[in-house]
Design an enzyme around this catalytic site. Structure first.
Site, PDB file in Angstrom:
ATOM      1  N   HIS B  78       0.849  -1.201   0.000  1.00 34.54           N
ATOM      2  CA  HIS B  78       0.000   0.000   0.000  1.00 34.54           C
ATOM      3  C   HIS B  78       0.883   1.249   0.000  1.00 34.54           C
ATOM      4  O   HIS B  78       0.703   2.145  -0.823  1.00 34.54           O
ATOM      5  CB  HIS B  78      -0.932  -0.003   1.212  1.00 34.54           C
ATOM      6  CG  HIS B  78      -1.596   1.318   1.473  1.00 34.54           C
ATOM      7  ND1 HIS B  78      -2.611   1.810   0.679  1.00 34.54           N
ATOM      8  CD2 HIS B  78      -1.368   2.266   2.413  1.00 34.54           C
ATOM      9  CE1 HIS B  78      -2.983   2.999   1.139  1.00 34.54           C
ATOM     10  NE2 HIS B  78      -2.240   3.304   2.182  1.00 34.54           N
ATOM     11  N   ASP B 107       6.829  22.259 -26.077  1.00 32.31           N
ATOM     12  CA  ASP B 107       6.792  20.905 -25.532  1.00 32.31           C
ATOM     13  C   ASP B 107       7.846  20.834 -24.427  1.00 32.31           C
ATOM     14  O   ASP B 107       8.424  21.847 -24.048  1.00 32.31           O
ATOM     15  CB  ASP B 107       7.107  19.862 -26.631  1.00 32.31           C
ATOM     16  CG  ASP B 107       6.476  18.505 -26.318  1.00 32.31           C
ATOM     17  OD1 ASP B 107       6.851  17.928 -25.284  1.00 32.31           O
ATOM     18  OD2 ASP B 107       5.610  18.055 -27.081  1.00 32.31           O
ATOM     19  N   TRP B 143       6.928   0.123   4.057  1.00 34.50           N
ATOM     20  CA  TRP B 143       7.455   0.833   2.891  1.00 34.50           C
ATOM     21  C   TRP B 143       8.831   1.424   3.170  1.00 34.50           C
ATOM     22  O   TRP B 143       9.556   1.774   2.247  1.00 34.50           O
ATOM     23  CB  TRP B 143       6.492   1.919   2.419  1.00 34.50           C
ATOM     24  CG  TRP B 143       6.683   3.261   3.058  1.00 34.50           C
ATOM     25  CD1 TRP B 143       6.196   3.655   4.262  1.00 34.50           C
ATOM     26  CD2 TRP B 143       7.425   4.367   2.543  1.00 34.50           C
ATOM     27  NE1 TRP B 143       6.595   4.936   4.533  1.00 34.50           N
ATOM     28  CE2 TRP B 143       7.352   5.405   3.487  1.00 34.50           C
ATOM     29  CE3 TRP B 143       8.143   4.594   1.370  1.00 34.50           C
ATOM     30  CZ2 TRP B 143       7.975   6.635   3.313  1.00 34.50           C
ATOM     31  CZ3 TRP B 143       8.764   5.842   1.208  1.00 34.50           C
ATOM     32  CH2 TRP B 143       8.670   6.844   2.163  1.00 34.50           C
ATOM     33  N   SER B 171      13.422   6.430 -13.599  1.00 32.71           N
ATOM     34  CA  SER B 171      12.316   7.175 -14.179  1.00 32.71           C
ATOM     35  C   SER B 171      12.212   8.561 -13.564  1.00 32.71           C
ATOM     36  O   SER B 171      12.101   9.564 -14.270  1.00 32.71           O
ATOM     37  CB  SER B 171      11.030   6.383 -13.982  1.00 32.71           C
ATOM     38  OG  SER B 171       9.917   7.221 -14.111  1.00 32.71           O
ATOM     39  N   SER B 172      12.277   8.616 -12.223  1.00 32.34           N
ATOM     40  CA  SER B 172      12.132   9.914 -11.550  1.00 32.34           C
ATOM     41  C   SER B 172      13.274  10.854 -11.893  1.00 32.34           C
ATOM     42  O   SER B 172      13.060  12.047 -12.092  1.00 32.34           O
ATOM     43  CB  SER B 172      12.115   9.721 -10.032  1.00 32.34           C
ATOM     44  OG  SER B 172      10.951   9.088  -9.643  1.00 32.34           O
ATOM     45  N   HIS B 255      13.215  12.092   3.670  1.00 27.62           N
ATOM     46  CA  HIS B 255      12.627  13.366   4.046  1.00 27.62           C
ATOM     47  C   HIS B 255      12.448  14.310   2.867  1.00 27.62           C
ATOM     48  O   HIS B 255      11.364  14.848   2.689  1.00 27.62           O
ATOM     49  CB  HIS B 255      13.293  14.027   5.241  1.00 27.62           C
ATOM     50  CG  HIS B 255      12.315  14.985   5.842  1.00 27.62           C
ATOM     51  ND1 HIS B 255      11.263  14.564   6.605  1.00 27.62           N
ATOM     52  CD2 HIS B 255      12.136  16.298   5.666  1.00 27.62           C
ATOM     53  CE1 HIS B 255      10.483  15.589   6.895  1.00 27.62           C
ATOM     54  NE2 HIS B 255      10.993  16.658   6.338  1.00 27.62           N
ATOM     55  N   GLU B 257      11.872  13.336   0.049  1.00 35.87           N
ATOM     56  CA  GLU B 257      10.774  12.683  -0.671  1.00 35.87           C
ATOM     57  C   GLU B 257       9.411  13.215  -0.225  1.00 35.87           C
ATOM     58  O   GLU B 257       8.519  13.415  -1.052  1.00 35.87           O
ATOM     59  CB  GLU B 257      10.867  11.168  -0.450  1.00 35.87           C
ATOM     60  CG  GLU B 257       9.652  10.372  -0.893  1.00 35.87           C
ATOM     61  CD  GLU B 257       9.481  10.294  -2.395  1.00 35.87           C
ATOM     62  OE1 GLU B 257      10.429  10.653  -3.120  1.00 35.87           O
ATOM     63  OE2 GLU B 257       8.399   9.885  -2.830  1.00 35.87           O
ATOM     64  N   TYR B 259       8.685  16.126   0.744  1.00 36.70           N
ATOM     65  CA  TYR B 259       8.481  17.441   0.128  1.00 36.70           C
ATOM     66  C   TYR B 259       8.310  17.324  -1.371  1.00 36.70           C
ATOM     67  O   TYR B 259       7.631  18.134  -1.998  1.00 36.70           O
ATOM     68  CB  TYR B 259       9.609  18.394   0.521  1.00 36.70           C
ATOM     69  CG  TYR B 259       9.525  18.695   1.987  1.00 36.70           C
ATOM     70  CD1 TYR B 259       8.565  19.573   2.460  1.00 36.70           C
ATOM     71  CD2 TYR B 259      10.320  18.033   2.903  1.00 36.70           C
ATOM     72  CE1 TYR B 259       8.414  19.798   3.806  1.00 36.70           C
ATOM     73  CE2 TYR B 259      10.179  18.259   4.259  1.00 36.70           C
ATOM     74  CZ  TYR B 259       9.226  19.139   4.704  1.00 36.70           C
ATOM     75  OH  TYR B 259       9.072  19.349   6.041  1.00 36.70           O
ATOM     76  N   SER B 270      -1.778  27.359  -4.908  1.00 37.49           N
ATOM     77  CA  SER B 270      -1.483  28.774  -5.147  1.00 37.49           C
ATOM     78  C   SER B 270      -2.066  29.265  -6.466  1.00 37.49           C
ATOM     79  O   SER B 270      -2.078  30.464  -6.722  1.00 37.49           O
ATOM     80  CB  SER B 270       0.028  29.004  -5.132  1.00 37.49           C
ATOM     81  OG  SER B 270       0.583  28.502  -3.947  1.00 37.49           O
ATOM     82  N   HIS B 304      14.910  13.179  12.257  1.00 36.36           N
ATOM     83  CA  HIS B 304      13.746  13.286  13.149  1.00 36.36           C
ATOM     84  C   HIS B 304      12.800  12.100  12.974  1.00 36.36           C
ATOM     85  O   HIS B 304      11.862  11.954  13.740  1.00 36.36           O
ATOM     86  CB  HIS B 304      13.018  14.631  12.969  1.00 36.36           C
ATOM     87  CG  HIS B 304      12.385  14.828  11.634  1.00 36.36           C
ATOM     88  ND1 HIS B 304      12.230  16.063  11.080  1.00 36.36           N
ATOM     89  CD2 HIS B 304      11.875  13.964  10.738  1.00 36.36           C
ATOM     90  CE1 HIS B 304      11.643  15.946   9.894  1.00 36.36           C
ATOM     91  NE2 HIS B 304      11.421  14.673   9.678  1.00 36.36           N
ATOM     92  N   HIS B 305      13.056  11.267  11.950  1.00 36.33           N
ATOM     93  CA  HIS B 305      12.283  10.029  11.822  1.00 36.33           C
ATOM     94  C   HIS B 305      12.848   8.934  12.713  1.00 36.33           C
ATOM     95  O   HIS B 305      12.310   7.843  12.763  1.00 36.33           O
ATOM     96  CB  HIS B 305      12.305   9.545  10.375  1.00 36.33           C
ATOM     97  CG  HIS B 305      11.642  10.486   9.413  1.00 36.33           C
ATOM     98  ND1 HIS B 305      10.310  10.394   9.092  1.00 36.33           N
ATOM     99  CD2 HIS B 305      12.121  11.555   8.731  1.00 36.33           C
ATOM    100  CE1 HIS B 305      10.004  11.359   8.229  1.00 36.33           C
ATOM    101  NE2 HIS B 305      11.078  12.077   8.001  1.00 36.33           N
ATOM    102  N   THR B 330       6.761  27.099   5.960  1.00 36.81           N
ATOM    103  CA  THR B 330       5.429  26.530   5.741  1.00 36.81           C
ATOM    104  C   THR B 330       4.376  27.480   6.280  1.00 36.81           C
ATOM    105  O   THR B 330       3.315  27.674   5.670  1.00 36.81           O
ATOM    106  CB  THR B 330       5.318  25.157   6.412  1.00 36.81           C
ATOM    107  OG1 THR B 330       6.478  24.407   6.096  1.00 36.81           O
ATOM    108  CG2 THR B 330       4.104  24.402   5.924  1.00 36.81           C
ATOM    109  N   LYS B 333       3.676  30.136   3.871  1.00 34.89           N
ATOM    110  CA  LYS B 333       2.771  29.706   2.796  1.00 34.89           C
ATOM    111  C   LYS B 333       1.311  29.739   3.249  1.00 34.89           C
ATOM    112  O   LYS B 333       0.450  30.290   2.568  1.00 34.89           O
ATOM    113  CB  LYS B 333       3.132  28.292   2.345  1.00 34.89           C
ATOM    114  CG  LYS B 333       4.406  28.279   1.541  1.00 34.89           C
ATOM    115  CD  LYS B 333       4.534  27.000   0.768  1.00 34.89           C
ATOM    116  CE  LYS B 333       5.512  27.159  -0.360  1.00 34.89           C
ATOM    117  NZ  LYS B 333       4.949  27.816  -1.533  1.00 34.89           N
ATOM    118  N   ARG B 452       1.429   1.042  15.143  1.00 32.41           N
ATOM    119  CA  ARG B 452       1.090   0.901  13.733  1.00 32.41           C
ATOM    120  C   ARG B 452       1.573  -0.453  13.215  1.00 32.41           C
ATOM    121  O   ARG B 452       2.291  -1.158  13.900  1.00 32.41           O
ATOM    122  CB  ARG B 452       1.702   2.043  12.921  1.00 32.41           C
ATOM    123  CG  ARG B 452       3.201   2.122  13.004  1.00 32.41           C
ATOM    124  CD  ARG B 452       3.761   3.400  12.398  1.00 32.41           C
ATOM    125  NE  ARG B 452       3.772   3.349  10.940  1.00 32.41           N
ATOM    126  CZ  ARG B 452       4.686   3.988  10.180  1.00 32.41           C
ATOM    127  NH1 ARG B 452       5.656   4.690  10.752  1.00 32.41           N
ATOM    128  NH2 ARG B 452       4.627   3.923   8.879  1.00 32.41           N
TER     129      ARG B 452
END
Lengths: 292, 536
Positions: B78, B107, B143, B171-172, B255, B257, B259, B270, B304-305, B330, B333, B452
């Site tokens: 998932h 293009d 994951w 790809s990315s 991390h 990722e 963002y 926006s 921090h993870h 943030t 924003k 979890r």
């Protein structure tokens, strides 16, 4: 404003061929490492498709380039593309350098009880943190692989120092080649290109010799964290030198064919940037893997 | 500024080819954007189906439907499918469709590479999903694939997972290189960087994050591969390595990722808020600087993870304070969005509803992130459902909300037709209520201590889990309606104007609806660019 057009190609089969090739290669490789009999041939098939795709795709681009349909703006796109591709390669090596520094500075000393890790001395009795880490804390890894212990260190001032000199010189010769190209000195250009390729191939030859020595003196991929970082860093670097040397050879062939002139030679410059990148990575390797 | 024009006028002004092979061969940014979006949507439905399985198992305490091992496979897949298959490709699809139109380009800069970026994805997805059918089942380590769960104790299929990640990374990276080259080199000659719409800005920064982060992930899975098969000791303490090293490398990717998955959504919001508030975006340049600051900070907060995996106290303090700093840009924003709609003449069409609820719900996710970033508090929250609630508020009601808002906002431009506004609103209220029923109670579950990634739980968690599961089924069902709305729009929608939203700004609205196959054959003039810019 000029009326130059940005070339936008239409309809191509190369990407899908590339996708089939690269996935076939990976599926074959994954089966190969699980000892499935068809793994190796399928991997070979995938690699063949991938190489076929590279020849076809890049061949198309070369033909478009020499037929003159690329303008300055397309050239800038290629420059941005190549620069950011090299940056992505830098970050790939950064992961392995990060692992090296983490092991040297933090985790290996911690295994010996540094930083108030009060339990680790109990876990690994008699373990002494050293770098290079010749004797690993445990003889058998969690995956059941035995970590070989005891190896002779590679003397940085032997072959590695010679290799440093070779690769650094090749960075100089390719710059001379570029100067020759900009002045349309064709013979000098070809001579400097051949010199660069020879230096690169010599580097690879010495690197293979050195791997042989190291392996015979007990330094293997399974020698614990030192062997892991040593072989993955130098191995990926060697792979990049190989790719770089192949690209230089292709460029030499294209020089012979007269594809470049003093104004228009992005392909040459892109490969030269790549070669310098490989050079800089080696300097990091020489200092932090072999020397210090 | 260059004097060379970005004109793409082709001698052969042909439209799309006929037949299915068009989609295989295409180098057109709109075709490729469409492929990306449909691929992402099908992955969203698949990942959603896995989530339904997870919530069905958690409906009641006790093991109901599946073996714990299969439950773990579902949570793992998932997460992987949603992150790498749904959210990221959906944003790349939006980038493909929108960026050339927004910057007045014909293009993307590298059209063939663009095709390859997409066409790697179905293969990578197939390899990843094939692991379900292998001996030992799919990867079941979550994951985040922490070592040694993913090295010493993982099924053989893990090696296929590793190569799938390599492919997704290729790809990315190729997609990101293409976007940077497009934005920096294909803009209309008269468009300066600070004239660019915010979606383009946020994607430029995101592309930089991708190129910096994805190769590190490739390094991490490569080390996993050699640890598993070739006897290296990166993550194995007996060989002098350290499993915690894996977490450092993973989160150095992980991390940025998060963002990567949210910055383009910031861009989308926006665009939508000013349109339906009929006011210019408040603080355009501060939005740009805030985006760049978030990107910079995202590289220096990863640990921090890992507050509970063992780190010197000084490092914990550093990572805590650095994390708190992200609240500043943030906050800028969120402040700017609120200031944009302040005293605006707002109307509440479907895209606006999604955008407004994004601002509120994403902020909830942001605040719970701040709570998690506080070391002493995180010791309580770590690995509980509070974390699950937090990242689903930022990824579902943040990233996914941004994508759905974008779909409704630009659907008239893509298809040339309007969706059914009534059904759009019904779907919105259905989704926004049910999504909160799913995830809000999970905060309480986490604070009460429910861990979890477990298929079973203590009885005191039963009520909130029941509510959460019922909400999940309702939320899952809402996507049936969403599918209907989109298909109905494509087939039966009323023709849309070139600027279907009164007071929408942006060069894409100067093109006809549906947008022509080649976006801008002549670059827009300085006057056009200024008239359509987001400056106040």
């Amino acid at each position: 404003m000029s009326n130059q057009n940005y070339y936008i190609p239409h309809g191509t089969y190369w990407p899908i061929i590339g996708s089939i090739g690269i996935s076939t290669m990976f599926v074959g490789f994954a089966n190969l490492i699980h000892d499935v009999s068809w793994g190796a041939p399928v991997m070979g098939l995938g690699l063949t498709i991938l190489v076929f795709m590279l020849f076809g795709w890049l061949g198309t681009v070369v033909n478009e380039s020499i037929s003159g349909i690329y303008n300055k703006q397309v050239d800038r796109t290629f420059r941005w593309g190549m620069s950011w591709f090299i940056f992505s390669e830098v970050m790939f090596f950064a992961a392995f350098f990060g692992a090296l520094f983490y092991a040297r500075i933090l985790s290996v000393p911690w295994l010996d009880g540094a930083g108030n890790n009060m339990f680790t001395p109990e876990l690994w009795e008699g373990f002494k943190a050293t770098w290079p880490l010749v004797n690993t804390p445990g003889a058998i890894g969690q995956s059941g692989t035995a970590f070989s212990t005891g190896f002779e260190l590679v003397n940085p001032w032997g072959l590695p120092a010679i290799n440093t000199a070779l690769l650094l010189s090749s960075g100089v010769t390719i710059t001379y080649a570029h100067h020759a190209l900009r002045k349309d000195h064709r013979n000098a250009l070809i001579a400097w290109m051949i010199a660069t390729i020879v230096l690169g191939v010599l580097f690879l030859g010495f690197q293979i010799t050195e791997y042989g020595h190291a392996y015979h003196e007990g330094l293997k991929l399974t020698s614990g964290i030192y062997g892991s970082t040593f072989y993955l860093l130098t191995g990926f670097h060697g792979f990049h030198v190989t790719v770089g040397a192949i690209m230089l050879t292709v460029i030499l062939y294209r020089i012979q064919k007269g594809h470049f002139n003093s104004e228009n030679h992005f392909a040459f410059e892109g490969v030269a940037w790549y070669w310098h990148f490989v050079d800089v990575v080696w300097l990091g390797l020489f200092v932090f893997v072999y020397w210090l | 500024m260059s004097t060379i024009s970005a004109v793409a006028a082709h001698d052969d002004h042909h439209g799309p080819e006929k037949g299915l092979l068009r989609w295989v061969k295409t180098t057109n940014h709109k075709d490729i954007g469409t492929l990306y979006l449909w691929f992402a949507f099908s992955m969203l439905l698949l990942g959603g189906a896995f989530a339904m399985g997870i919530r069905a198992e958690l409906l009641h305490p006790g093991l109901q439907l599946m073996e714990p091992q299969f439950f773990n496979q579902l949570t793992t897949m998932h997460g992987l499918i949603m992150v790498f298959g749904a959210i990221m490709p959906a944003f790349v699809g939006l980038a493909n469709w929108l960026i050339p139109m927004m910057i007045g380009a014909p293009d993307m800069a590298l059209p063939r590479l663009n095709n390859w970026s997409f066409w790697i994805l179905p293969f990578a997805g197939a390899i990843l999903l094939s692991t379900f059918f292998m001996e030992g089942g799919a990867p079941a380590f979550g994951w985040t694939f922490y070592a040694p769960l993913s090295t010493s104790f993982a099924p053989d299929s893990t090696d296929f997972f590793i190569f799938a990640i390599h492919l997704l990374g290729f790809s990315s990276i190729m997609g990101a290189i293409n976007i940077i080259a497009t934005v920096l080199n294909m803009r209309a000659p008269e468009m300066r960087l600070m004239d660019m719409p915010l979606f383009v800005w946020t994607w430029l920064v995101t592309a930089f994050l991708l190129i910096g982060a994805m190769p590190v992930l490739a390094g991490a899975v490569t080390m996993m591969l050699t640890d598993r098969n070739f006897g290296t000791a990166f993550f194995d303490a007996t060989g002098g390595g350290d499993p915690v090293l894996f977490q450092h490398i993973f989160w150095f990717f992980g991390h940025p990722e998060v963002y990567i998955m949210i910055l383009p959504a910031f861009g989308v919001i926006s665009h939508i808020l000013p349109t339906f508030a009929r006011k210019p975006l408040f603080g355009y340049s501060s939005m740009v600087y805030a985006t760049a600051s978030i990107a910079f900070l995202s590289y220096i907060v990863w640990a921090h993870h890992m507050f509970l995996t063992g780190m010197p106290v000084a490092a914990e303090l550093y990572f805590m304070y650095a994390t708190m700093l992200i609240a500043v840009p943030t906050g800028v924003k969120v402040f700017n969005w609120v200031a944009t709609i302040w005293k605006g003449s707002m109307t509440f069409e479907t895209p606006m509803l999604w955008a407004l609820s994004f601002v509120m719900l994403f902020t909830i996710g942001g605040f719970s992130g701040l709570m998690l970033g506080i070391v002493p508090a995180d010791i309580q929250y770590h690995d509980t459902y509070f974390v699950v609630a937090h990242f689903h508020y930022v990824l579902v009601t943040g990233a996914l909300w941004g994508i759905i808002a974008a779909v409704f906002y630009w659907l008239p431009k893509w298809t040339g037709r309007m969706y059914n506004e009534t059904l759009g609103k019904v779907h919105f209220w259905w989704a926004v209520i049910s999504v909160n029923v799913v995830f809000f109670p999970q905060h309480f579950l986490g604070l009460a201590g429910m861990p979890r990634r477990i298929p079973d739980y203590s009885l005191q968690f039963a009520d909130f889990n029941y509510i959460s599961s019922i909400g999940a089924f309702a939320f899952g069902l809402s996507f049936v309606l969403f599918t209907y709305i989109v298909v109905d729009c494509i087939r039966n929608g009323k023709p849309a104007d070139s600027r279907p939203w009164y007071s929408a700004k942006g060069l894409e609205w100067t093109l006809s609806s549906p947008a022509p196959y080649h976006s801008f054959n002549t670059p827009p003039s300085r006057a056009d660019i200024l008239a359509e810019s987001q400056h106040s």
